[in-house]
Design an enzyme around this catalytic site. Sequence first.
Site, PDB file in Angstrom:
ATOM      1  N   CYS A   1      42.619  44.657  79.769  1.00 27.73           N
ATOM      2  CA  CYS A   1      43.590  44.822  78.689  1.00 27.73           C
ATOM      3  C   CYS A   1      43.917  43.448  78.101  1.00 27.73           C
ATOM      4  CB  CYS A   1      44.879  45.418  79.239  1.00 27.73           C
ATOM      5  SG  CYS A   1      44.625  46.884  80.226  1.00 27.73           S
TER       6      CYS A   1
ATOM      7  N   ARG B   1      37.529  41.987  74.000  1.00 31.46           N
ATOM      8  CA  ARG B   1      37.650  42.285  75.430  1.00 31.46           C
ATOM      9  C   ARG B   1      37.345  43.742  75.725  1.00 31.46           C
ATOM     10  NH1 ARG B   1      41.586  38.397  77.829  1.00 31.46           N
ATOM     11  NH2 ARG B   1      42.307  39.973  79.265  1.00 31.46           N
TER      12      ARG B   1
ATOM     13  N   TRP C   1      42.680  48.906  78.297  1.00 38.20           N
ATOM     14  CA  TRP C   1      41.407  49.366  78.867  1.00 38.20           C
ATOM     15  C   TRP C   1      41.832  50.184  80.086  1.00 38.20           C
ATOM     16  CZ3 TRP C   1      36.073  49.249  78.518  1.00 38.20           C
ATOM     17  CH2 TRP C   1      35.351  49.370  79.703  1.00 38.20           C
TER      18      TRP C   1
ATOM     19  N   ASN D   1      49.175  43.950  82.105  1.00 36.57           N
ATOM     20  CA  ASN D   1      47.769  43.899  82.523  1.00 36.57           C
ATOM     21  C   ASN D   1      47.758  43.850  84.038  1.00 36.57           C
ATOM     22  OD1 ASN D   1      47.005  43.632  79.924  1.00 36.57           O
ATOM     23  ND2 ASN D   1      46.223  41.546  80.108  1.00 36.57           N
ATOM     24  N   GLY D   2      46.776  44.496  84.652  1.00 39.19           N
ATOM     25  CA  GLY D   2      46.665  44.437  86.102  1.00 39.19           C
ATOM     26  C   GLY D   2      46.833  45.812  86.712  1.00 39.19           C
TER      27      GLY D   2
ATOM     28  N   GLU E   1      16.742  42.769  91.029  1.00 34.21           N
ATOM     29  CA  GLU E   1      17.749  42.466  90.005  1.00 34.21           C
ATOM     30  C   GLU E   1      17.542  41.053  89.438  1.00 34.21           C
ATOM     31  OE1 GLU E   1      19.680  44.032  88.242  1.00 34.21           O
ATOM     32  OE2 GLU E   1      21.172  42.601  87.534  1.00 34.21           O
TER      33      GLU E   1
ATOM     34  N   LYS F   1      17.053  40.483  85.440  1.00 30.39           N
ATOM     35  CA  LYS F   1      17.950  39.637  84.642  1.00 30.39           C
ATOM     36  C   LYS F   1      17.133  38.581  83.918  1.00 30.39           C
ATOM     37  CE  LYS F   1      20.646  41.274  84.779  1.00 30.39           C
ATOM     38  NZ  LYS F   1      21.434  42.402  84.605  1.00 30.39           N
TER      39      LYS F   1
ATOM     40  N   GLU G   1      14.968  40.121  81.021  1.00 31.00           N
ATOM     41  CA  GLU G   1      15.641  40.673  79.837  1.00 31.00           C
ATOM     42  C   GLU G   1      16.254  39.602  78.941  1.00 31.00           C
ATOM     43  OE1 GLU G   1      19.434  42.533  82.273  1.00 31.00           O
ATOM     44  OE2 GLU G   1      18.997  43.375  80.322  1.00 31.00           O
TER      45      GLU G   1
ATOM     46  N   HIS H   1       0.282  42.913  99.582  1.00 32.97           N
ATOM     47  CA  HIS H   1      -0.444  44.153  99.282  1.00 32.97           C
ATOM     48  C   HIS H   1      -0.887  44.220  97.818  1.00 32.97           C
ATOM     49  CE1 HIS H   1       0.335  45.662 103.270  1.00 32.97           C
ATOM     50  NE2 HIS H   1       1.607  45.322 103.141  1.00 32.97           N
TER      51      HIS H   1
ATOM     52  N   LYS I   1      23.695  47.939  75.012  1.00 34.56           N
ATOM     53  CA  LYS I   1      24.601  47.952  76.166  1.00 34.56           C
ATOM     54  C   LYS I   1      24.682  49.336  76.792  1.00 34.56           C
ATOM     55  CE  LYS I   1      27.408  46.049  79.037  1.00 34.56           C
ATOM     56  NZ  LYS I   1      26.734  45.258  80.076  1.00 34.56           N
TER      57      LYS I   1
HETATM   58  C1  F6R Z   1      20.527  45.344  82.641  1.00 33.50           C
HETATM   59  C2  F6R Z   1      21.332  46.456  82.190  1.00 33.50           C
HETATM   60  C3  F6R Z   1      20.728  47.806  82.191  1.00 33.50           C
HETATM   61  C4  F6R Z   1      21.761  48.850  82.652  1.00 33.50           C
HETATM   62  C5  F6R Z   1      21.203  50.281  82.507  1.00 33.50           C
HETATM   63  C6  F6R Z   1      22.167  51.316  83.034  1.00 33.50           C
HETATM   64  O1  F6R Z   1      21.218  44.142  82.584  1.00 33.50           O
HETATM   65  O2  F6R Z   1      22.451  46.270  81.808  1.00 33.50           O
HETATM   66  O3  F6R Z   1      19.596  47.854  82.995  1.00 33.50           O
HETATM   67  O4  F6R Z   1      22.079  48.581  83.984  1.00 33.50           O
HETATM   68  O5  F6R Z   1      20.922  50.548  81.154  1.00 33.50           O
HETATM   69  O6  F6R Z   1      23.383  51.268  82.366  1.00 33.50           O
HETATM   70  P1  F6R Z   1      24.680  51.925  83.005  1.00 33.50           P
HETATM   71  O7  F6R Z   1      25.010  51.163  84.234  1.00 33.50           O
HETATM   72  O8  F6R Z   1      25.714  51.800  81.929  1.00 33.50           O
HETATM   73  O9  F6R Z   1      24.334  53.344  83.304  1.00 33.50           O
END
Ligand code: F6R
Length: 618
Positions: A2, A30, A90, A116-117, A492, A496, A499, A515, A613
């Site tokens: 928030c 935010r 939020w 907030n919190g 992961e 990261k 991407e 393998h 996102k």
């Molecule tokens: C990678 C990333 C994506 C999400 C995936 C699932 O950095 O952000 O791989 O993890 O699209 O998204 P959610 O978690 O929102 O279901």
Amino acid sequence: MCGIIGYAGGESDDTVLERLLHGLSNLEYRGYDSAGIAVANAPLAVEKRQGELSELERALTDGGTDSDDWIGSDAVDGFDGPTGIGHTRWSTHGPPSDVNAHPHTSPNGSVAVVHNGIIENYCELREELSAAGYEFRSDTDTEVVPHLIDQERSAGVDRFAAFRAAIDRLEGSYAIAAVFPGCETIYVARHESPLVLGLGEDGNFLASDVPAFIEYTNQVVYLDDGEFAAVSPSSVTVSDESGAVVEKSIETIDWDPEDAGKSGYDHYMRKEITEQPRAIRDCLRGRIEELGGTVSLPELEGLESPSSVQFVACGTSYHAGLFGERLLQRRGIPAQTFVASEYDADELPVDEETLVVGVTQSGETADTMRALRGANRAGATTLALTNVVASSAARECDHVLYIRAGPEISVAATKSFASQQVTLSLLATALADTADPSSSASREHLRELRRLPDHIQSVLDDSNARSVAEAFLESDAYFFIGRGYNAPVALEGALKLKEITYRHAEGFPAGELKHGPLALVTEATPVFAIVSGREKTSATIGNVTEVQARGAPVVAVTDSPETVGSHADYVLEVPETHPAVMPIVANVQLQLVAYWLADALDRPIDKPRNLAKSVTVL
Ligand code: F6R
């Protein structure tokens, strides 16, 4: 998270309203689901709306439709008081709605509060206040605060003392601001939630974050935990818990207003990486009883002990699922993780004793939702592990566990992954307790989870990830290996890096290298090996020597540099910790490597090409 804004300006005109709305729009980055303001007219003028800020502005200019009949003002003209507060919410308690939006007020309009919190003891306080005759209109934890203040005021206590007495009753985290009818002073308090004061030439500000007021002043005072402040148009006084005045230093902010949303960082991704200690503290808040070695997740009330657990998720969340699977398997609970788009409940052993957990930051990912709906139809119990209150996953599953990471703006998931791993650690402990009442949770594991924010902070403070990333600017490909708990983090780390840098990267369980992938290993392919000093150490070191023999440079990410360091060209050290906590810290080093490599390559880090996102298509 928030956002809070407050302005004490003194003029009786539109300036207060204008600056509050401007502050709220500066805090939009935010993320929020509702917004509201209160101006200290007499009576108080309050307006709040679910949705975008434009909804709030429309309500103000249309004269509002608020049903609270004590709110006397019915047009923007009514919002011309000397001082005011605003909030973007939020959701953490209760879904987004007009009623749940802040500010919250006492029933007679004696005070308005933004917060907030998370107030941990709000259930007890709510019970106590209800017994004293207070009616609650919202589902929020915050609403106890105006009622507590009102209780003191009714007993004749002055405003600041009433505010202090109410704050004294709270357990949890808060940045709180309160205004009283016709009073030009705003009272604020802070505990484990950021709050900054802005000293302007024509009035003073307060906010959860500098961008809220950066256009008006760059002179700021940061409040510390346990501090209070009285912010009036002409002065700002900070005091401690005992009421003694505290001399604070005034700092000058030199950020460009354009970049202020990133708190001075170049990218949201970097800001979100640095927010991980705070995100994890929020995630753990009120959920661990360390002495008894137990975890308290009231959200799971009524959940029968499952015969097996299936995780469904995509991308980074899938890697979190793989981590959760390992945690459960080690506790004797059968568990399996599925890429959500490959999950078909009709072809799998799924029945009413199966718990299907959708791990999803957004709670809206189409593949994960399809898998969860299939599991629901097949009769499984479903659980959403998500960051977004009242998201589709939260609404449609039988149970929901919030990871409490706060809004994540950067497309690449960072803090949400850490919060997912922590929430899964709690879930595994809670399920193990239910499945076998004789098994007591590992105290060391819980203790190290508690210390995790400090461990991550020490990595953030001392990491050499930037120089490691810059040493490998021209590599052909990047490989990541790890065993056991560290294997999901190897996947992961590679995701990261690929991407946000657009470079080829792959992650493998360390034993898999020989393998096939070993054929790709050359002196131009650095290998990042995540090695715990307490588990599977010699096996992973064996894999490291295999790649070194092919000339590949090795970067060890480890909590045991003395054991592992001699096998590596570079070491990214993390504090020594429990083997199930170490990968969460190690991942922060890998996030930083990906970030600094992408930065050196001048990539659009927060919005990588072709990615979104929230992926709401199948
Ligand atoms: C990678 C990333 C994506 C999400 C995936 C699932 O950095 O952000 O791989 O993890 O699209 O998204 P959610 O978690 O929102 O279901």
